[in-house]
Design a protein around this motif. Structure first.
Motif, PDB file in Angstrom:
ATOM      1  N   GLY A 310       0.813  -1.215   0.000  1.00 51.99           N
ATOM      2  CA  GLY A 310       0.000   0.000   0.000  1.00 51.99           C
ATOM      3  C   GLY A 310       0.845   1.263   0.000  1.00 51.99           C
ATOM      4  O   GLY A 310       0.544   2.227  -0.722  1.00 51.99           O
ATOM      5  N   VAL A 311       1.915   1.271   0.792  1.00 50.45           N
ATOM      6  CA  VAL A 311       2.799   2.443   0.831  1.00 50.45           C
ATOM      7  C   VAL A 311       3.487   2.636  -0.519  1.00 50.45           C
ATOM      8  O   VAL A 311       3.549   3.757  -1.047  1.00 50.45           O
ATOM      9  N   PHE A 312       4.010   1.555  -1.084  1.00 50.26           N
ATOM     10  CA  PHE A 312       4.685   1.655  -2.377  1.00 50.26           C
ATOM     11  C   PHE A 312       3.713   2.130  -3.458  1.00 50.26           C
ATOM     12  O   PHE A 312       4.076   2.938  -4.317  1.00 50.26           O
ATOM     13  N   LEU A 313       2.471   1.633  -3.415  1.00 50.84           N
ATOM     14  CA  LEU A 313       1.477   2.046  -4.407  1.00 50.84           C
ATOM     15  C   LEU A 313       1.160   3.527  -4.271  1.00 50.84           C
ATOM     16  O   LEU A 313       1.079   4.248  -5.284  1.00 50.84           O
ATOM     17  N   CYS A 314       1.002   4.022  -3.059  1.00 51.22           N
ATOM     18  CA  CYS A 314       0.693   5.437  -2.857  1.00 51.22           C
ATOM     19  C   CYS A 314       1.818   6.331  -3.381  1.00 51.22           C
ATOM     20  O   CYS A 314       1.561   7.346  -4.033  1.00 51.22           O
ATOM     21  N   ILE A 315       3.061   5.945  -3.075  1.00 51.39           N
ATOM     22  CA  ILE A 315       4.190   6.747  -3.570  1.00 51.39           C
ATOM     23  C   ILE A 315       4.243   6.694  -5.091  1.00 51.39           C
ATOM     24  O   ILE A 315       4.481   7.713  -5.759  1.00 51.39           O
ATOM     25  N   TYR A 316       3.991   5.519  -5.656  1.00 58.46           N
ATOM     26  CA  TYR A 316       3.992   5.372  -7.112  1.00 58.46           C
ATOM     27  C   TYR A 316       2.939   6.279  -7.754  1.00 58.46           C
ATOM     28  O   TYR A 316       3.205   6.931  -8.772  1.00 58.46           O
ATOM     29  N   LEU A 317       1.760   6.357  -7.161  1.00 56.21           N
ATOM     30  CA  LEU A 317       0.685   7.187  -7.720  1.00 56.21           C
ATOM     31  C   LEU A 317       1.015   8.672  -7.637  1.00 56.21           C
ATOM     32  O   LEU A 317       0.522   9.461  -8.449  1.00 56.21           O
ATOM     33  N   VAL A 318       1.841   9.062  -6.661  1.00 49.41           N
ATOM     34  CA  VAL A 318       2.267  10.463  -6.575  1.00 49.41           C
ATOM     35  C   VAL A 318       2.985  10.876  -7.855  1.00 49.41           C
ATOM     36  O   VAL A 318       2.948  12.048  -8.263  1.00 49.41           O
ATOM     37  N   GLY A 319       3.627   9.917  -8.510  1.00 53.48           N
ATOM     38  CA  GLY A 319       4.331  10.220  -9.752  1.00 53.48           C
ATOM     39  C   GLY A 319       3.433  10.751 -10.854  1.00 53.48           C
ATOM     40  O   GLY A 319       3.920  11.390 -11.797  1.00 53.48           O
ATOM     41  N   LEU A 320       2.134  10.518 -10.752  1.00 53.92           N
ATOM     42  CA  LEU A 320       1.209  11.047 -11.756  1.00 53.92           C
ATOM     43  C   LEU A 320       1.137  12.567 -11.707  1.00 53.92           C
ATOM     44  O   LEU A 320       0.677  13.195 -12.659  1.00 53.92           O
ATOM     45  N   THR A 321       1.607  13.159 -10.610  1.00 51.97           N
ATOM     46  CA  THR A 321       1.631  14.624 -10.492  1.00 51.97           C
ATOM     47  C   THR A 321       2.869  15.228 -11.137  1.00 51.97           C
ATOM     48  O   THR A 321       3.007  16.441 -11.185  1.00 51.97           O
ATOM     49  N   GLY A 322       3.787  14.378 -11.589  1.00 53.18           N
ATOM     50  CA  GLY A 322       5.003  14.874 -12.228  1.00 53.18           C
ATOM     51  C   GLY A 322       6.269  14.628 -11.434  1.00 53.18           C
ATOM     52  O   GLY A 322       7.366  14.938 -11.910  1.00 53.18           O
ATOM     53  N   PHE A 323       6.137  14.073 -10.226  1.00 55.86           N
ATOM     54  CA  PHE A 323       7.313  13.755  -9.413  1.00 55.86           C
ATOM     55  C   PHE A 323       7.934  12.473  -9.956  1.00 55.86           C
ATOM     56  O   PHE A 323       7.483  11.376  -9.667  1.00 55.86           O
ATOM     57  N   GLN A 324       8.987  12.635 -10.756  1.00 60.06           N
ATOM     58  CA  GLN A 324       9.493  11.525 -11.548  1.00 60.06           C
ATOM     59  C   GLN A 324      10.025  10.363 -10.724  1.00 60.06           C
ATOM     60  O   GLN A 324       9.834   9.193 -11.072  1.00 60.06           O
ATOM     61  N   LEU A 325      10.693  10.647  -9.619  1.00 61.22           N
ATOM     62  CA  LEU A 325      11.287   9.596  -8.811  1.00 61.22           C
ATOM     63  C   LEU A 325      10.250   8.601  -8.303  1.00 61.22           C
ATOM     64  O   LEU A 325      10.549   7.414  -8.100  1.00 61.22           O
ATOM     65  N   ALA A 326       8.996   9.059  -8.129  1.00 58.87           N
ATOM     66  CA  ALA A 326       7.954   8.185  -7.588  1.00 58.87           C
ATOM     67  C   ALA A 326       7.673   6.998  -8.497  1.00 58.87           C
ATOM     68  O   ALA A 326       7.250   5.938  -8.027  1.00 58.87           O
ATOM     69  N   GLY A 327       7.894   7.142  -9.790  1.00 58.02           N
ATOM     70  CA  GLY A 327       7.650   6.043 -10.709  1.00 58.02           C
ATOM     71  C   GLY A 327       8.483   4.821 -10.400  1.00 58.02           C
ATOM     72  O   GLY A 327       8.075   3.683 -10.691  1.00 58.02           O
ATOM     73  N   ARG A 328       9.644   5.017  -9.782  1.00 55.68           N
ATOM     74  CA  ARG A 328      10.526   3.897  -9.459  1.00 55.68           C
ATOM     75  C   ARG A 328       9.966   3.010  -8.351  1.00 55.68           C
ATOM     76  O   ARG A 328      10.480   1.901  -8.132  1.00 55.68           O
ATOM     77  N   PHE A 329       8.941   3.481  -7.663  1.00 51.59           N
ATOM     78  CA  PHE A 329       8.367   2.651  -6.605  1.00 51.59           C
ATOM     79  C   PHE A 329       7.444   1.567  -7.157  1.00 51.59           C
ATOM     80  O   PHE A 329       6.900   0.768  -6.385  1.00 51.59           O
ATOM     81  N   LEU A 330       7.272   1.546  -8.472  1.00 48.17           N
ATOM     82  CA  LEU A 330       6.621   0.393  -9.088  1.00 48.17           C
ATOM     83  C   LEU A 330       7.478  -0.861  -8.882  1.00 48.17           C
ATOM     84  O   LEU A 330       6.952  -1.968  -8.751  1.00 48.17           O
ATOM     85  N   MET A 331       8.782  -0.690  -8.843  1.00 53.66           N
ATOM     86  CA  MET A 331       9.699  -1.832  -8.719  1.00 53.66           C
ATOM     87  C   MET A 331       9.511  -2.581  -7.407  1.00 53.66           C
ATOM     88  O   MET A 331       9.316  -3.800  -7.412  1.00 53.66           O
ATOM     89  N   PRO A 332       9.562  -1.903  -6.246  1.00 53.65           N
ATOM     90  CA  PRO A 332       9.324  -2.640  -4.998  1.00 53.65           C
ATOM     91  C   PRO A 332       7.893  -3.129  -4.864  1.00 53.65           C
ATOM     92  O   PRO A 332       7.646  -4.137  -4.195  1.00 53.65           O
ATOM     93  N   LEU A 333       6.934  -2.438  -5.488  1.00 53.47           N
ATOM     94  CA  LEU A 333       5.553  -2.917  -5.453  1.00 53.47           C
ATOM     95  C   LEU A 333       5.460  -4.282  -6.121  1.00 53.47           C
ATOM     96  O   LEU A 333       4.826  -5.209  -5.591  1.00 53.47           O
ATOM     97  N   VAL A 334       6.113  -4.441  -7.266  1.00 50.99           N
ATOM     98  CA  VAL A 334       6.124  -5.729  -7.954  1.00 50.99           C
ATOM     99  C   VAL A 334       6.791  -6.785  -7.081  1.00 50.99           C
ATOM    100  O   VAL A 334       6.314  -7.922  -6.971  1.00 50.99           O
ATOM    101  N   LEU A 335       7.887  -6.411  -6.440  1.00 60.67           N
ATOM    102  CA  LEU A 335       8.606  -7.364  -5.585  1.00 60.67           C
ATOM    103  C   LEU A 335       7.699  -7.868  -4.459  1.00 60.67           C
ATOM    104  O   LEU A 335       7.642  -9.079  -4.198  1.00 60.67           O
ATOM    105  N   VAL A 336       6.998  -6.959  -3.800  1.00 62.10           N
ATOM    106  CA  VAL A 336       6.136  -7.365  -2.692  1.00 62.10           C
ATOM    107  C   VAL A 336       5.001  -8.257  -3.196  1.00 62.10           C
ATOM    108  O   VAL A 336       4.638  -9.251  -2.546  1.00 62.10           O
ATOM    109  N   LEU A 337       4.428  -7.936  -4.353  1.00 66.55           N
ATOM    110  CA  LEU A 337       3.368  -8.777  -4.907  1.00 66.55           C
ATOM    111  C   LEU A 337       3.888 -10.172  -5.227  1.00 66.55           C
ATOM    112  O   LEU A 337       3.180 -11.174  -5.038  1.00 66.55           O
ATOM    113  N   GLN A 338       5.120 -10.258  -5.693  1.00 69.28           N
ATOM    114  CA  GLN A 338       5.684 -11.575  -5.981  1.00 69.28           C
ATOM    115  C   GLN A 338       5.989 -12.338  -4.697  1.00 69.28           C
ATOM    116  O   GLN A 338       5.886 -13.563  -4.659  1.00 69.28           O
ATOM    117  N   VAL A 339       6.367 -11.631  -3.635  1.00 68.75           N
ATOM    118  CA  VAL A 339       6.492 -12.279  -2.328  1.00 68.75           C
ATOM    119  C   VAL A 339       5.123 -12.800  -1.885  1.00 68.75           C
ATOM    120  O   VAL A 339       5.006 -13.917  -1.353  1.00 68.75           O
TER     121      VAL A 339
END
Length: 441
Positions: A310-339
């Motif tokens: 949930g935290v990783f998803l929220c940070i990732y969605l912040v990237g839709l506002t233009g904060f580019q670094l937030a897009g990288r939180f898709l990576m740990p989100l995928v990792l947690v889902l695979q766990v």
């Protein structure tokens, strides 16, 4: 979670049989993980000098070169300036020391760093899986989910997909994945035996000083386990969280830079670039089949994983506002889902014989997809083929008659192979927080 292991594996074992069963499971994990990760390290070592000019490897090579030449007072690896560099972090300082002692050049030490990172990844998966779930097959199932849980191959620093590991084995971001697994295992162990809090804090200091984004990802996971894991008294949970806070404070003592200041000073705020993290194709590649890991996040023991996701998803969605670094939180989100996917397969595997079959089908489907798509897109091909002049060689020839302390103008990503040769440039295209006038340059 600490319920009878016999029930998890299908029942009926005494202590000696259970020990033998665990031994066999560990052996099979080693026989599968070691050659796979070793292959990634070998491919990475073979292809380092064949990379394209926009690869991260050049800036890491430049920083290592500066540390090898003068570890006490390394010059900025990119420009003629008294400014330090965020790349003068503990990992590269340690590998530079190895290079000086063993008489290795920068490319040899980067190859060794790749093997070390892959060993750390395999160890991290093992100790985390052992701490997370009692099933003997937990490390193997988690490893298979991490390696094969991809509908399309993604290749970008920070992911843990096979196509990323083979080209970015030695990167600090890759080290952070393995270290995060170890950190999470230490948190889970610390909730039972507080003696693990001290190594936990030391590891956290190393992580935050080495790679701040990767460390924050690891800390979010560690905090989630400390707060939501069903076992452990409140005092111990607070001790773990305090250790993480203390680690951030201790990181400010690093002599080459202040990691907290680097986080607060982004560098070139006008920088744009990177993959389309929010495109439908990218999301499909990242979330299929990992999204089915939500099925494994329903048990009380997986609430920490759910909070983490949930935290990783929220940070990732912040990237839709233009904060580019937030897009990288898709990576740990995928990792947690695979766990979570691994958690689903492991929970009840002994009672539901269909789950191993599902694992096999997913593995076979994704291996086939990986091979087909990689072949069609030629994604595994290096930027320059063996025998051709590499970008690194071309940069060396181009700047051979220019003094290293004489900066040259290198346009966009052509700057990176140039600085890897030891040459200084007027500016680099990516954010460097310690170069305060980067945007003006």
């Amino acid at each position: 979670m600490a319920s009878n292991i016999n029930r998890q594996v299908g029942g009926g074992f005494d202590h000696a049989q259970t020990k033998v069963f665990f031994g066999r499971a560990n052996l099979i994990y080693a026989l599968i993980a070691a050659p796979v990760l070793g292959l990634f390290a070998w491919l990475s070592a073979q292809g380092i000098l064949l990379e394209h000019p926009g690869s991260d490897i050049w800036q890491h090579a430049a920083a290592l070169l500066a540390l090898i030449e003068n570890p006490d007072a390394p010059a900025n690896p990119f420009i003629v300036s008294d400014a330090g560099s965020r790349h003068f972090q503990p990992l590269w300082v340690a590998w530079a020391a190895v290079a000086r002692v063993a008489g290795l050049d920068v490319w040899q030490v980067l190859a060794l760093a790749g093997y070390a990172a892959m060993a750390l990844f395999g160890i991290g998966v093992y100790v985390f899986a052992r701490a997370l779930h009692p099933a003997p097959w937990a490390p193997l199932v988690l490893f298979l989910c991490l390696m094969l849980g991809w509908a399309l191959p993604l290749q970008h620093t920070g992911f843990h997909s096979p196509l990323t590991l083979y080209y970015a084995a030695a990167y600090p971001a890759t080290y952070m994945i393995g270290l995060s697994f170890i950190l999470w295992a230490l948190v889970l162990r610390s909730l039972v035996r507080p003696v693990f809090v001290i190594p936990l804090c030391a590891l956290a200091v190393f992580m935050f000083t080495t790679h701040q984004v990767g460390a924050v990802i690891g800390f979010i996971g560690a905090g989630s386990f400390a707060l939501c894991w069903p076992h452990g008294p409140i005092a111990v949970r607070m001790r773990v969280v305090s250790a993480l806070v203390l680690a951030v404070c201790l990181s400010t003592l690093w002599p080459y830079f202040n990691a907290v200041e680097i986080v607060l000073r982004p560098g070139n705020t006008t920088w744009e670039g990177g993959p389309a993290f929010y495109s439908p194709v990218y999301l499909t590649a990242a979330l299929i089949p990992s999204i089915f890991g939500l099925a494994g996040l329903r048990a009380p023991e997986s609430r920490a994983l759910l909070l983490m996701a949930g935290v990783f998803l929220c940070i990732y969605l912040v990237g839709l506002t233009g904060f580019q670094l937030a897009g990288r939180f898709l990576m740990p989100l995928v990792l947690v889902l695979q766990v979570g996917l691994a958690f689903y397969f492991l929970t009840g595997m002994g009672s539901d014989r269909r789950r191993p079959v599902v694992i096999g089908l997913i593995a076979a489907a994704n291996l086939a997809t990986l091979a087909v798509v990689a072949n069609l897109l030629d994604i595994t091909a290096p930027a320059t083929m063996p025998g051709e002049v590499t970008f690194y060689e071309a940069a060396g020839v181009l700047t051979a008659d220019i003094a290293d302390d004489q900066p040259v103008a290198a346009f966009l990503t052509s700057a990176w192979p140039v600085v890897a040769t030891g040459q200084k440039v007027l500016s680099v295209p990516w954010p460097e927080p310690m170069i305060v006038d980067l945007a003006a340059r």
